[in-house]
Design an enzyme around this catalytic site. Structure first.
Site, short mmCIF file in Angstrom:
data_model
loop_
_atom_site.label_atom_id
_atom_site.label_comp_id
_atom_site.label_asym_id
_atom_site.label_seq_id
_atom_site.Cartn_x
_atom_site.Cartn_y
_atom_site.Cartn_z
N ASP A 265 0.84 -1.20 0.00
CA ASP A 265 0.00 0.00 0.00
C ASP A 265 0.88 1.25 0.00
O ASP A 265 0.75 2.11 0.86
CB ASP A 265 -0.93 -0.02 1.22
CG ASP A 265 -2.00 1.05 1.16
OD1 ASP A 265 -2.28 1.55 0.04
OD2 ASP A 265 -2.56 1.41 2.21
N LYS B 90 2.28 3.20 -6.05
CA LYS B 90 1.61 2.23 -6.92
C LYS B 90 2.53 1.76 -8.05
O LYS B 90 2.45 0.61 -8.48
CB LYS B 90 0.32 2.80 -7.50
CG LYS B 90 -0.58 3.50 -6.48
CD LYS B 90 -0.78 2.70 -5.20
CE LYS B 90 -1.35 3.58 -4.10
NZ LYS B 90 -1.33 2.93 -2.78
N ASP C 222 -3.55 -2.93 -2.16
CA ASP C 222 -4.62 -1.93 -2.15
C ASP C 222 -4.48 -1.01 -3.37
O ASP C 222 -3.43 -0.95 -4.01
CB ASP C 222 -4.54 -1.11 -0.86
CG ASP C 222 -5.76 -0.23 -0.65
OD1 ASP C 222 -6.81 -0.51 -1.27
OD2 ASP C 222 -5.66 0.73 0.15
N ASN C 223 -5.57 -0.31 -3.68
CA ASN C 223 -5.58 0.75 -4.70
C ASN C 223 -5.16 0.27 -6.10
O ASN C 223 -4.55 1.00 -6.86
CB ASN C 223 -4.65 1.90 -4.29
CG ASN C 223 -5.04 2.54 -2.98
OD1 ASN C 223 -4.22 2.63 -2.07
ND2 ASN C 223 -6.27 2.98 -2.87
N GLU D 290 -10.83 5.06 -0.26
CA GLU D 290 -10.78 5.29 1.18
C GLU D 290 -11.84 6.28 1.64
O GLU D 290 -11.96 7.38 1.10
CB GLU D 290 -9.39 5.81 1.58
CG GLU D 290 -8.26 4.80 1.40
CD GLU D 290 -7.74 4.70 -0.03
OE1 GLU D 290 -8.40 5.25 -0.94
OE2 GLU D 290 -6.69 4.07 -0.22
#
Length: 242
Positions: free
Chosen positions: A157, A160, A193-194, A225
């Site tokens: 996380d 990216k 995540d993301n 989020e």
């Protein structure tokens, strides 16, 4: 909600004061030694005071479930921020030692203070650095007992664009526990995540290409989020080995 919509794409959030404010808010409002209340207090701060880029409550529940499935004794997080993800991992895995890598030393200090308030300082360690530094941070982790097949859970996380490269660096070290068909033992679980928002397209393409060969991946459809308008995807991948 309008505040969150304006700020959902903010990616830096280092040094503008909100992280330190979150730590002060936790100390002032959360019960000392109570991880549940500390997590809930951080969520309340993000909803009511100032937006934070930690994984949040909705995706945090997916993270919790993945941790329980992994039953880790050793866990690694890439991207400490304010320490929220590591808190959730440590809470969901009471037997685990949790290590978190953070580029910003100021964020690392904030996370440590929050972990201490939650009563989890003895099981959570923040290493300041980055996996892409030529091996220095990986070597530092090795001093804590990371070795072949020892890593049971990993949460990605952070930057990216570094997801895939950093995963490959960990794979190159051989740290991830592989699944064992002979005894039915599961492999290490890696949660990212993301993957949709803001997105990690090369990581997603890699996991899809390796599905059933090196990894078994579930794509969880969720939201960004602390809001319910913008869609996100969280990947949960079991390492099969190879």
């Amino acid at each position: 909600m309008a505040f969150h919509q304006r700020n959902i794409f903010t990616v830096g959030q280092i040094g503008d004061g909100r992280e330190a404010a979150a730590a002060r808010y936790v100390v002032a409002n959360a019960r000392r030694g109570d991880p549940d209340d500390v997590i809930a207090t951080i969520d309340r701060f993000a909803y009511e005071e100032s937006f934070l880029i930690n994984v949040g409550d909705e995706k945090g529940a997916l993270l919790d479930a993945a941790v329980v499935r992994a039953q880790p004794r050793l866990a690694l997080e890439l991207g400490t921020y304010c320490g929220y993800g590591a808190l959730r991992i440590a809470r969901a895995a009471p037997a685990a030692r949790v290590f978190s890598v953070e580029l910003a030393a100021a964020n690392a200090e904030i996370a440590r203070s929050i972990w201490a308030h939650a009563g989890l300082a003895d099981r959570t360690t923040c290493v300041v650095g980055t996996i892409g530094d030529g091996g220095r941070t990986l070597d530092a982790l090795a001093q804590y007992g990371f070795g072949t097949g020892t890593l049971d859970f990993m949460f990605i996380d952070h930057d990216k664009s570094a997801y895939l490269a950093d995963l490959r660096s960990v794979l190159d070290r051989g740290w991830l526990r592989a699944a064992h068909a002979s005894n039915g033992g599961g492999g290490a679980i890696v949660v990212a995540d993301n993957v949709k928002l803001p997105g990690a397209p090369d990581y997603l393409a890699y996991m899809r290409a390796e599905q059933g060969a090196r990894w078994n991946t579930v794509e969880h459809k969720t939201h960004g989020e602390y809001q319910t308008l913008l869609r996100d995807v969280m990947l949960e991948s079991e390492y099969l080995g190879g």
